[in-house]
Write a protein that holds these residues in place. Structure first.
Motif, PDB file in Angstrom:
ATOM      1  N   CYS A   1       0.788  -1.237   0.000  1.00 44.48           N
ATOM      2  CA  CYS A   1       0.000   0.000   0.000  1.00 44.48           C
ATOM      3  C   CYS A   1       0.816   1.281   0.000  1.00 44.48           C
ATOM      4  N   ALA A   2       2.113   1.210   0.313  1.00 45.09           N
ATOM      5  CA  ALA A   2       2.931   2.421   0.248  1.00 45.09           C
ATOM      6  C   ALA A   2       2.960   2.884  -1.204  1.00 45.09           C
ATOM      7  N   PRO A   3       2.554   4.135  -1.458  1.00 46.11           N
ATOM      8  CA  PRO A   3       2.535   4.599  -2.851  1.00 46.11           C
ATOM      9  C   PRO A   3       3.928   4.620  -3.465  1.00 46.11           C
ATOM     10  N   ARG A   4       4.004   4.204  -4.726  1.00 42.34           N
ATOM     11  CA  ARG A   4       5.220   4.306  -5.534  1.00 42.34           C
ATOM     12  C   ARG A   4       5.074   5.550  -6.386  1.00 42.34           C
ATOM     13  N   VAL A   5       5.971   6.491  -6.257  1.00 39.85           N
ATOM     14  CA  VAL A   5       5.909   7.739  -7.019  1.00 39.85           C
ATOM     15  C   VAL A   5       6.706   7.557  -8.301  1.00 39.85           C
ATOM     16  N   LEU A   6       6.074   7.893  -9.421  1.00 37.32           N
ATOM     17  CA  LEU A   6       6.733   7.808 -10.726  1.00 37.32           C
ATOM     18  C   LEU A   6       7.059   9.200 -11.234  1.00 37.32           C
TER      19      LEU A   6
ATOM     20  N   GLY B   1      -5.140  -9.229 -12.311  1.00 33.74           N
ATOM     21  CA  GLY B   1      -5.958  -9.341 -11.104  1.00 33.74           C
ATOM     22  C   GLY B   1      -5.472  -8.554  -9.910  1.00 33.74           C
ATOM     23  N   VAL B   2      -4.410  -7.750 -10.049  1.00 35.84           N
ATOM     24  CA  VAL B   2      -3.891  -6.978  -8.917  1.00 35.84           C
ATOM     25  C   VAL B   2      -4.673  -5.667  -8.807  1.00 35.84           C
ATOM     26  N   ALA B   3      -5.328  -5.471  -7.648  1.00 31.96           N
ATOM     27  CA  ALA B   3      -6.053  -4.217  -7.413  1.00 31.96           C
ATOM     28  C   ALA B   3      -5.047  -3.082  -7.295  1.00 31.96           C
ATOM     29  N   HIS B   4      -5.332  -1.978  -7.961  1.00 29.74           N
ATOM     30  CA  HIS B   4      -4.409  -0.837  -7.946  1.00 29.74           C
ATOM     31  C   HIS B   4      -5.148   0.453  -8.246  1.00 29.74           C
ATOM     32  N   VAL B   5      -4.492   1.566  -7.947  1.00 24.02           N
ATOM     33  CA  VAL B   5      -5.000   2.899  -8.250  1.00 24.02           C
ATOM     34  C   VAL B   5      -3.819   3.763  -8.685  1.00 24.02           C
ATOM     35  N   VAL B   6      -4.073   4.693  -9.613  1.00 18.55           N
ATOM     36  CA  VAL B   6      -3.068   5.660 -10.068  1.00 18.55           C
ATOM     37  C   VAL B   6      -3.637   7.044  -9.790  1.00 18.55           C
ATOM     38  N   ARG B   7      -2.849   7.870  -9.089  1.00 12.46           N
ATOM     39  CA  ARG B   7      -3.283   9.232  -8.737  1.00 12.46           C
ATOM     40  C   ARG B   7      -2.260  10.250  -9.225  1.00 12.46           C
ATOM     41  N   ASN B   8      -2.764  11.376  -9.737  1.00 13.99           N
ATOM     42  CA  ASN B   8      -1.883  12.493 -10.081  1.00 13.99           C
ATOM     43  C   ASN B   8      -1.625  13.263  -8.795  1.00 13.99           C
TER      44      ASN B   8
ATOM     45  N   SER C   1     -11.356  -0.020  -2.423  1.00 15.81           N
ATOM     46  CA  SER C   1      -9.974   0.320  -2.059  1.00 15.81           C
ATOM     47  C   SER C   1      -9.336  -0.852  -1.336  1.00 15.81           C
ATOM     48  N   ALA C   2      -8.139  -1.195  -1.739  1.00 16.49           N
ATOM     49  CA  ALA C   2      -7.418  -2.317  -1.143  1.00 16.49           C
ATOM     50  C   ALA C   2      -6.457  -1.859  -0.055  1.00 16.49           C
ATOM     51  N   CYS C   3      -6.376  -0.561   0.172  1.00 15.93           N
ATOM     52  CA  CYS C   3      -5.468  -0.004   1.165  1.00 15.93           C
ATOM     53  C   CYS C   3      -6.233   0.970   2.043  1.00 15.93           C
ATOM     54  N   PRO C   4      -5.831   1.085   3.307  1.00 12.24           N
ATOM     55  CA  PRO C   4      -6.504   2.066   4.167  1.00 12.24           C
ATOM     56  C   PRO C   4      -6.264   3.476   3.627  1.00 12.24           C
ATOM     57  N   GLU C   5      -7.289   4.286   3.720  1.00 17.39           N
ATOM     58  CA  GLU C   5      -7.147   5.686   3.288  1.00 17.39           C
ATOM     59  C   GLU C   5      -6.192   6.400   4.241  1.00 17.39           C
ATOM     60  N   GLU C   6      -5.371   7.275   3.686  1.00 22.99           N
ATOM     61  CA  GLU C   6      -4.467   8.035   4.528  1.00 22.99           C
ATOM     62  C   GLU C   6      -5.274   9.052   5.313  1.00 22.99           C
ATOM     63  N   PRO C   7      -4.923   9.275   6.590  1.00 18.75           N
ATOM     64  CA  PRO C   7      -5.658  10.285   7.364  1.00 18.75           C
ATOM     65  C   PRO C   7      -5.430  11.659   6.771  1.00 18.75           C
ATOM     66  N   PRO C   8      -6.418  12.563   6.898  1.00 27.08           N
ATOM     67  CA  PRO C   8      -6.225  13.915   6.370  1.00 27.08           C
ATOM     68  C   PRO C   8      -5.061  14.604   7.085  1.00 27.08           C
ATOM     69  N   ALA C   9      -4.396  15.483   6.369  1.00 33.15           N
ATOM     70  CA  ALA C   9      -3.265  16.215   6.921  1.00 33.15           C
ATOM     71  C   ALA C   9      -3.753  17.097   8.066  1.00 33.15           C
TER      72      ALA C   9
END
Length: 177
Positions: free
Chosen positions: A117-122, A133-140, A166-174
């Motif tokens: 679940c740790a985001p990989r930054v590209l 079959g791997v659940a994933h999300v891409v965010r700008n 969502s396959a990962c816990p949502e990050e808490p708001p800043a």
């Protein structure tokens, strides 16, 4: 006409053909025809109206930092497409019935996958490889639009993507100070 005269005439005729062939326009006398080009969209910027660059253009280049094994159990449908994501935009959690390679052409995105679940930054030029079959999300996560070049090898006739929770816990708001 003697034999020498016939040979001389043949040589002269052949020389004329070569001379005219050198002046031939593309598509004439065996010269390759130019590849068709698409007309720019009305109102396109002047740069879009200029001639297309010759030869293949590299969009990205780098190292895939994981072992990569690629195969399909049967013939597969493939697509190569571009996607633009506005700042803060996301593709949503999904799975695919095959392998997807996503090359970042511009901008900055984060990729999250189930089980990691740790985001990989590209950064531009880097690629994310997502298996079947791997659940994933891409965010700008950048401040500018992100352009993705997505290549998919999917099971024939299957839907290209299936939305999943969502396959990962949502990050808490800043925290605000």
């Amino acid at each position: 006409m003697g034999r020498t005269g016939r040979i001389g005439s043949a040589v002269t005729g052949f020389a004329c053909v070569l001379a005219f062939a050198g002046c031939a326009q593309p598509g004439q006398l065996g010269q390759p025809a130019p590849a068709p080009t698409a007309a720019p969209a009305p109102g396109a910027p002047a740069a879009a109206r200029s001639a297309a660059p010759a030869g293949p253009q590299t969009v990205g280049q780098g190292v895939v930092d994981i072992p990569l094994r690629f195969r399909t159990p049967a013939p597969a449908d493939y697509t190569v497409r571009t996607l633009d994501l506005a700042p803060g935009g996301a593709l949503g959690w999904e799975t695919h019935p095959g392998t997807e390679l996503t090359l970042l052409d511009a901008g900055q995105v984060a990729v999250q996958e189930a089980g990691a679940c740790a985001p990989r930054v590209l950064a531009p030029g880097q690629v994310a490889v997502v298996g079947e079959g791997v659940a994933h999300v891409v965010r700008n996560i950048g401040t500018e639009p992100a352009r993705l070049v997505v290549t998919s090898f999917l099971a024939q006739g299957a839907p290209a993507a299936t939305p999943v929770p969502s396959a990962c816990p949502e990050e808490p708001p800043a925290a605000t100070g």
